[in-house]
Design a protein around this motif. Structure first.
Motif, PDB file in Angstrom:
ATOM      1  N   TYR A 262       0.856  -1.197   0.000  1.00 59.97           N
ATOM      2  CA  TYR A 262       0.000   0.000   0.000  1.00 59.97           C
ATOM      3  C   TYR A 262       0.881   1.232   0.000  1.00 59.97           C
ATOM      4  O   TYR A 262       2.052   1.170   0.395  1.00 59.97           O
ATOM      5  N   GLU A 263       0.321   2.334  -0.470  1.00 64.31           N
ATOM      6  CA  GLU A 263       1.051   3.605  -0.445  1.00 64.31           C
ATOM      7  C   GLU A 263       0.178   4.676   0.182  1.00 64.31           C
ATOM      8  O   GLU A 263      -0.985   4.829  -0.185  1.00 64.31           O
ATOM      9  N   VAL A 264       0.745   5.400   1.117  1.00 64.75           N
ATOM     10  CA  VAL A 264       0.017   6.485   1.780  1.00 64.75           C
ATOM     11  C   VAL A 264       0.215   7.774   0.990  1.00 64.75           C
ATOM     12  O   VAL A 264       1.334   8.092   0.580  1.00 64.75           O
ATOM     13  N   ASP A 265      -0.857   8.487   0.784  1.00 63.47           N
ATOM     14  CA  ASP A 265      -0.790   9.807   0.149  1.00 63.47           C
ATOM     15  C   ASP A 265      -0.502  10.831   1.255  1.00 63.47           C
ATOM     16  O   ASP A 265      -1.411  11.418   1.834  1.00 63.47           O
ATOM     17  N   GLU A 266       0.792  10.998   1.535  1.00 61.52           N
ATOM     18  CA  GLU A 266       1.181  11.846   2.674  1.00 61.52           C
ATOM     19  C   GLU A 266       0.712  13.289   2.532  1.00 61.52           C
ATOM     20  O   GLU A 266       0.316  13.931   3.502  1.00 61.52           O
ATOM     21  N   ALA A 267       0.759  13.795   1.299  1.00 65.01           N
ATOM     22  CA  ALA A 267       0.423  15.207   1.068  1.00 65.01           C
ATOM     23  C   ALA A 267      -1.018  15.513   1.478  1.00 65.01           C
ATOM     24  O   ALA A 267      -1.337  16.625   1.903  1.00 65.01           O
ATOM     25  N   ASN A 268      -1.886  14.511   1.369  1.00 67.01           N
ATOM     26  CA  ASN A 268      -3.301  14.739   1.684  1.00 67.01           C
ATOM     27  C   ASN A 268      -3.743  14.104   3.006  1.00 67.01           C
ATOM     28  O   ASN A 268      -4.933  14.084   3.319  1.00 67.01           O
ATOM     29  N   SER A 269      -2.778  13.564   3.756  1.00 66.49           N
ATOM     30  CA  SER A 269      -3.160  13.026   5.074  1.00 66.49           C
ATOM     31  C   SER A 269      -3.316  14.192   6.046  1.00 66.49           C
ATOM     32  O   SER A 269      -2.641  15.211   5.924  1.00 66.49           O
ATOM     33  N   VAL A 270      -4.248  14.047   6.983  1.00 70.74           N
ATOM     34  CA  VAL A 270      -4.563  15.140   7.922  1.00 70.74           C
ATOM     35  C   VAL A 270      -4.436  14.636   9.347  1.00 70.74           C
ATOM     36  O   VAL A 270      -5.057  13.633   9.722  1.00 70.74           O
ATOM     37  N   ARG A 271      -3.639  15.349  10.147  1.00 71.57           N
ATOM     38  CA  ARG A 271      -3.491  14.970  11.558  1.00 71.57           C
ATOM     39  C   ARG A 271      -4.635  15.518  12.402  1.00 71.57           C
ATOM     40  O   ARG A 271      -5.212  16.550  12.086  1.00 71.57           O
ATOM     41  N   VAL A 272      -4.930  14.820  13.469  1.00 72.98           N
ATOM     42  CA  VAL A 272      -5.912  15.284  14.443  1.00 72.98           C
ATOM     43  C   VAL A 272      -5.264  16.382  15.284  1.00 72.98           C
ATOM     44  O   VAL A 272      -4.084  16.280  15.629  1.00 72.98           O
ATOM     45  N   HIS A 273      -6.024  17.414  15.592  1.00 71.01           N
ATOM     46  CA  HIS A 273      -5.516  18.456  16.491  1.00 71.01           C
ATOM     47  C   HIS A 273      -6.159  18.265  17.860  1.00 71.01           C
ATOM     48  O   HIS A 273      -7.333  18.533  18.058  1.00 71.01           O
TER      49      HIS A 273
ATOM     50  N   SER B  47      -5.168  18.052  22.322  1.00 71.15           N
ATOM     51  CA  SER B  47      -4.164  18.357  23.345  1.00 71.15           C
ATOM     52  C   SER B  47      -3.633  17.099  24.022  1.00 71.15           C
ATOM     53  O   SER B  47      -2.729  17.169  24.841  1.00 71.15           O
ATOM     54  N   ASN B  48      -4.195  15.927  23.707  1.00 66.30           N
ATOM     55  CA  ASN B  48      -3.670  14.739  24.402  1.00 66.30           C
ATOM     56  C   ASN B  48      -3.521  13.483  23.549  1.00 66.30           C
ATOM     57  O   ASN B  48      -2.808  12.575  23.930  1.00 66.30           O
ATOM     58  N   VAL B  49      -4.201  13.401  22.387  1.00 66.03           N
ATOM     59  CA  VAL B  49      -3.989  12.207  21.561  1.00 66.03           C
ATOM     60  C   VAL B  49      -3.347  12.582  20.235  1.00 66.03           C
ATOM     61  O   VAL B  49      -3.440  13.719  19.781  1.00 66.03           O
ATOM     62  N   ARG B  50      -2.703  11.590  19.624  1.00 65.91           N
ATOM     63  CA  ARG B  50      -1.981  11.850  18.374  1.00 65.91           C
ATOM     64  C   ARG B  50      -2.376  10.798  17.349  1.00 65.91           C
ATOM     65  O   ARG B  50      -2.420   9.606  17.644  1.00 65.91           O
ATOM     66  N   GLY B  51      -2.668  11.263  16.149  1.00 62.43           N
ATOM     67  CA  GLY B  51      -3.046  10.330  15.091  1.00 62.43           C
ATOM     68  C   GLY B  51      -3.620  11.082  13.909  1.00 62.43           C
ATOM     69  O   GLY B  51      -3.450  12.298  13.793  1.00 62.43           O
ATOM     70  N   PHE B  52      -4.298  10.339  13.046  1.00 63.13           N
ATOM     71  CA  PHE B  52      -4.781  10.917  11.792  1.00 63.13           C
ATOM     72  C   PHE B  52      -6.304  11.012  11.759  1.00 63.13           C
ATOM     73  O   PHE B  52      -6.997  10.092  12.162  1.00 63.13           O
ATOM     74  N   ALA B  53      -6.769  12.149  11.228  1.00 64.96           N
ATOM     75  CA  ALA B  53      -8.198  12.297  10.939  1.00 64.96           C
ATOM     76  C   ALA B  53      -8.483  11.693   9.568  1.00 64.96           C
ATOM     77  O   ALA B  53      -9.554  11.136   9.333  1.00 64.96           O
ATOM     78  N   HIS B  54      -7.497  11.825   8.653  1.00 64.29           N
ATOM     79  CA  HIS B  54      -7.624  11.246   7.305  1.00 64.29           C
ATOM     80  C   HIS B  54      -6.286  10.664   6.882  1.00 64.29           C
ATOM     81  O   HIS B  54      -5.254  11.318   7.044  1.00 64.29           O
ATOM     82  N   LEU B  55      -6.316   9.464   6.370  1.00 62.51           N
ATOM     83  CA  LEU B  55      -5.099   8.813   5.875  1.00 62.51           C
ATOM     84  C   LEU B  55      -5.413   8.154   4.527  1.00 62.51           C
ATOM     85  O   LEU B  55      -5.733   6.969   4.457  1.00 62.51           O
TER      86      LEU B  55
END
Length: 403
Positions: free
Chosen positions: A375-386, A388-396
């Motif tokens: 698989y290949e991730v489209d990094e340019a269009n991935s969106v991080r969650v904002h 104050s305590n968790v880290r991850g992606f809203a869109h990948l």
């Protein structure tokens, strides 16, 4: 050794920090292992040994105001939505012990075939979409499965699950620039609680083979959970058990893609998936920052932290501490982690759902890898969650190659 904000900065609401917190953590560990931010009103511990000691010191570092820095989530009311996670002993121990009678390892084991079925259902739909190009791994899979598993566990009827998932998403969603809990999230929380209230009332009249009934029937020497306590735990599952697992599944996919040499052996040997999950939990944990409140006086690094002050524990930083891990900034599947992992906390408040999260991740990624050869991730269009305590992606977004 404390350094004030003028020299080193930790702002859990800063977008640049969300994109990559690790350089900030390194400066904290090296220059300000006990950090003070007077503007935002917190102290922070970043080194592995200090974070671990903080988790284990549940007397001086109290949970009773909750574990989030967000103002609306903190306070004596926190236990209504965070259950025993926002309590100290003896109340915490009583509630946790009662809940544990329903939320057993055996119940989790028996759930596994159903988790597999749910994973297959969402993956089949995702793979069909992927056939025509890019697919959003979070929207179609990682963001759907964990909440459906919780609904399955609790006994939410299948026809209600999409609606429940939408409510849960509403509880967690934050627009850019919003540091506190928005009105929409409060409304979604109320709707979810009303739904669960009706469900609890229904199970009181008509028990079923699900966690909701097991919680209502849990009893120790005549002591039982009240409806409000059952509701608090159900809500905790949505907040703590749903979002963190979604983030874990996406973080695993992202860092696997970024480290193809580490992922290559996994395609040939699916028994390596738990090792991939553990390294993801270490390298880029969903749960980055947890708040505690000082109860009494706390002395660290020749500094007295006053009673009532907030201390942030930073497991995200602890896992990249070269004092605890060799080459901590390298993603190495199969490295020795063991008891040094702090993604699920430690001590009295160790996460009750750790075995559920690990089982879900293992099943989900194994089912994914039986279907794909790459698989290949489209990094340019991935969106991080904002957050104050968790880290991850809203869109990948990704493209996948079927086997």
């Amino acid at each position: 050794m404390t350094v004030n904000t003028s020299d080193v900065l930790l702002d859990p609401y800063d977008y640049d920090f969300h994109e990559d917190p690790y350089p900030y953590y390194k400066r904290l560990r090296d220059e300000a292992p006990l950090y003070h931010n007077p503007e935002l009103g917190f102290w922070a511990l970043s080194r592995h040994k200090d974070v671990l000691a903080g988790f284990r010191n549940s007397t001086t570092l109290s949970n009773r105001e909750g574990v989030s820095l967000d103002p609306i989530s903190r306070g004596p009311h926190a236990s209504k939505t965070m259950s025993f996670l926002a309590m100290d002993d003896p109340g915490h121990l009583r509630l946790r012990t009662l809940v544990s009678k329903g939320f057993t390892p055996r119940r989790i084991r028996e759930l596994e075939p159903r988790v597999t079925e749910l994973a297959v259902k969402h993956l089949d739909a995702m793979m069909e979409q992927a056939g025509s190009g890019t697919v959003d791994y979070v929207a179609e899979f990682a963001g759907k499965l964990p909440m459906d598993v919780i609904s399955e566990l609790m006994g939410v009827p299948e026809e209600d699950r999409d609606r429940i998932r939408a409510m849960a998403d509403g509880v967690m969603h934050r627009e850019d620039g919003v540091t506190d809990v928005p009105a929409e999230a409060i409304e979604a929380s109320l709707n979810l609680i009303v739904y669960y209230q009706d469900m609890v009332a229904e199970r009181r009249k008509k028990p079923a083979d699900d966690l909701t009934t097991a919680l209502l029937e849990a009893e120790i020497d005549g002591d039982r959970l009240t409806d409000d306590e059952v509701l608090g735990f159900m809500f905790l599952m949505v907040i703590a058990g749903n979002e963190t697992t979604t983030k874990l599944l996406a973080n695993a996919a992202f860092w696997g893609y970024k480290n193809p040499d580490q992922l290559a052996p996994v395609y040939h040997d699916l028994s390596r998936i738990p090792l991939w999950v553990e390294e993801t939990l270490r390298y880029d944990t969903s749960s980055q920052i947890l708040a505690r409140m000082v109860s009494g006086d706390l002395n660290l690094y020749d500094t007295t932290i006053p009673d009532g002050d907030v201390v942030l524990l930073l497991p995200g930083s602890a896992h990249r501490d070269e004092r605890a891990f060799e080459n901590p900034d390298d993603f190495i599947v199969g490295r020795e982690i063991g008891a040094k992992l702090q993604s699920f906390g430690s001590g009295a408040h160790f996460c009750l759902g750790a075995h559920l999260a690990r089982m879900e991740a293992r099943v989900a990624l194994a089912e994914l890898f039986t279907r794909i050869r790459g698989y290949e991730v489209d990094e340019a269009n991935s969106v991080r969650v904002h957050s104050s305590n968790v880290r991850g992606f809203a869109h990948l977004p990704m493209t996948v190659q079927s086997r």
